[in-house]
Design an enzyme around this catalytic site. Structure first.
Site, PDB file in Angstrom:
ATOM      1  N   GLU A   1       0.685  -1.168  -0.102  1.00 41.12           N
ATOM      2  CA  GLU A   1       0.103   0.018  -0.031  1.00 41.12           C
ATOM      3  C   GLU A   1       0.883   1.203  -0.195  1.00 41.12           C
ATOM      4  O   GLU A   1       0.926   2.072   0.652  1.00 41.12           O
ATOM      5  CB  GLU A   1      -1.130   0.044   1.165  1.00 41.12           C
ATOM      6  CG  GLU A   1      -1.924  -1.268   1.062  1.00 41.12           C
ATOM      7  CD  GLU A   1      -2.954  -1.329   2.336  1.00 41.12           C
ATOM      8  OE1 GLU A   1      -2.610  -0.764   3.305  1.00 41.12           O
ATOM      9  OE2 GLU A   1      -3.901  -1.730   1.918  1.00 41.12           O
ATOM     10  N   VAL A   2       1.724   1.215  -1.146  1.00 47.43           N
ATOM     11  CA  VAL A   2       2.779   2.524  -1.096  1.00 47.43           C
ATOM     12  C   VAL A   2       1.768   3.536  -1.892  1.00 47.43           C
ATOM     13  O   VAL A   2       1.982   3.601  -3.172  1.00 47.43           O
ATOM     14  CB  VAL A   2       3.905   2.362  -1.835  1.00 47.43           C
ATOM     15  CG1 VAL A   2       4.768   3.361  -1.809  1.00 47.43           C
ATOM     16  CG2 VAL A   2       4.427   0.858  -1.229  1.00 47.43           C
TER      17      VAL A   2
END
Length: 480
Positions: free
Chosen positions: A152-153
């Site tokens: 979840e960058v």
């Protein structure tokens, strides 16, 4: 129809310490139980509970003390004595809120308003995560595996440095992601060649085989594919694992969930929901080709969705779920035999913590059982419509509306009835909340008990307190 039992490979339990970190004595009791349930490894996400030193000391938690170096070593030693490997998880790209929230680190964010994502272009940022890794590795003697996060960058590519980098022809956000992860993984391998590196897979799910092969990650990392839903798409998941394998990433991990994935604020765990997730994972494992090497499964137990979100279910409320999920993997189904094994091992009347009968038994089979029972009881009261929607009941809406309060035009008799009912509810809530707090502080820091009560109890109590105060103010005006 039953699936084959989970194939050979490790069964890890994920300890998410970024919220409600157990006191060391309770952590040891949990590890003891995990070993009895058939767990052979811990995936430990320390976040701000790790005793970082030097320039990184500011990363330590302030709401409660981080674990000491001795406590971290003692936990590992105890886990090893129970046949469990300890695998630390250090975030190195996304979900770095606990690092980037600190003012001296602000300039290392990808975007000023996104606390989770590291700017991958600054050498200082790479040095920061490698120093975090170094301190964690050195406090884990004999370490064999390390998880570097990288899920979840968010907003990657939106920062000014990234836009400049992406302006060159042929460059993509996918390459930007892979470039940073490869840099970190190579640096770790150069220093500790014997360590196996694991990472979350979600940022790679839409990448082609050619992109993955060209990334330099092949042979460097083992992707861990996570899906926590009870209706996990088996075909899609099998296809994704096969694609990773075709890109020469054949050593793979699965990640399921036993708690902390229902809603961000869930208080009481549903065992069936998490069992369903594991039944789907069993179908996935049964369908994989022989080329895919599943190294194991991490059964995640999230305590927060991220560093700044509210607490999910506390561990005692999820232990029946964890036991049920493990038995499901062992039996290939959640059969009557598996169900009986759970209730017998934990001394429960039901696999659903919400439905189990109260007991005066000690916690020996189920560490934290008393707290679980008290929370279930309090949560039932908090969820009751009579309390949650007190201001919408006929008497309040009919005889003590905002119009009445503003003008202090009230019927004393009915107002006093409302006051008495609200006061009775408040007294009941205060009594039960205090019992929860007293039990919780034996297992968790005082700050956890405070946060839990403010999250779950205060939103119901405050309106009741306000209405009693408003009634008292109005009655002073009209009752001699």
């Amino acid at each position: 129809m039953a699936s084959p039992p989970w194939p050979k490979g490790q069964k890890l339990v994920h300890l998410d310490l970024k919220g409600a970190p157990p006191r060391p004595e309770y952590l040891h009791k949990l590890i003891e139980l995990f070993s009895q349930l058939g767990v052979d490894g811990l995936l430990v996400e320390y976040e701000d509970m790790f005793p970082y030193e030097g320039k990184l000391q500011l990363l330590q938690a302030t709401a409660q003390p981080a674990y000491s170096r001795d406590e971290v070593l003692s936990m590992q030693e105890f886990a090893r004595s129970k046949g469990m490997e300890v695998i630390p998880l250090v975030q190195t790209f996304g979900h770095m809120e606990f690092v980037l929230k600190h003012r001296p680190m602000w300039h290392l964010r990808e975007m000023p308003h996104c606390l989770g994502t590291l700017n991958p272009h600054k050498e200082e940022g790479v040095k920061l995560v490698l120093e975090m890794v170094r301190q964690v590795v050195e406090l884990h003697p004999g370490l064999k595996k390390l998880h570097i996060g990288a899920d979840e960058v968010y907003m990657l590519g939106d920062g000014e440095d990234s836009k400049l980098w992406l302006a060159s022809p042929g460059r993509t956000v996918e390459q930007l992601f892979l470039s940073h992860v490869t840099t970190v993984a190579k640096a770790i391998k150069e220093t500790w060649p014997h360590i196996t590196i694991i990472m979350w897979d979600d940022m790679m799910r839409d990448m082609s085989q050619d992109t993955l092969k060209a990334s330099g990650l092949v042979g460097l990392v083992q992707p861990m594919l996570w899906d926590y839903t009870p209706n996990l798409d088996v075909d899609k998941t099998v296809s994704l694992l096969e694609r990773y394998c075709s890109a020469s990433m054949s050593d793979l991990w699965a990640a399921s969930s036993f708690k902390g994935s229902t809603t961000v604020y869930t208080c009481v765990t549903s065992t069936q929901r998490h069992v369903d997730n594991h039944l789907q994972w069993l179908k996935v494992a049964a369908r994989l080709s022989t080329g895919v090497k599943l190294k194991g499964i991490a059964i995640t137990g999230w305590q927060r969705y991220d560093h700044l979100s509210v607490l999910c279910e506390l561990m005692p409320l999820a232990l029946p779920s964890l036991a049920a999920c493990l038995q499901t993997l062992i039996h290939g189904q959640f059969s009557t035999e598996a169900r009986s094994k759970v209730t017998e091992m934990l001394g429960l009347s039901s696999v659903e913590v919400e439905a189990t009968e109260r007991t005066s038994a000690v916690d020996s089979l189920f560490p934290g059982r008393r707290l679980a029972e008290l929370i279930v009881e309090l949560n039932s009261l908090l969820d009751s419509e009579d309390l949650r929607f007190f201001e919408n009941n006929m008497f309040v809406r009919g005889w003590f509306s905002p119009y009445h309060r503003q003008r202090k035009m009230v019927t004393p008799l009915i107002s006093m009835q409302i006051h008495n009912q609200a006061s009775a509810y408040l007294a009941m809530l205060q009594q039960k909340a205090e019992a929860v707090r007293e039990e919780m502080v034996h297992l968790y820091p005082d700050s956890t008990a405070q946060e839990w009560i403010e999250e779950h109890v205060s939103p119901v109590m405050v309106p009741l307190q306000q209405i009693t105060e408003d009634i008292q103010a109005c009655l002073k005006e009209i009752v001699p």
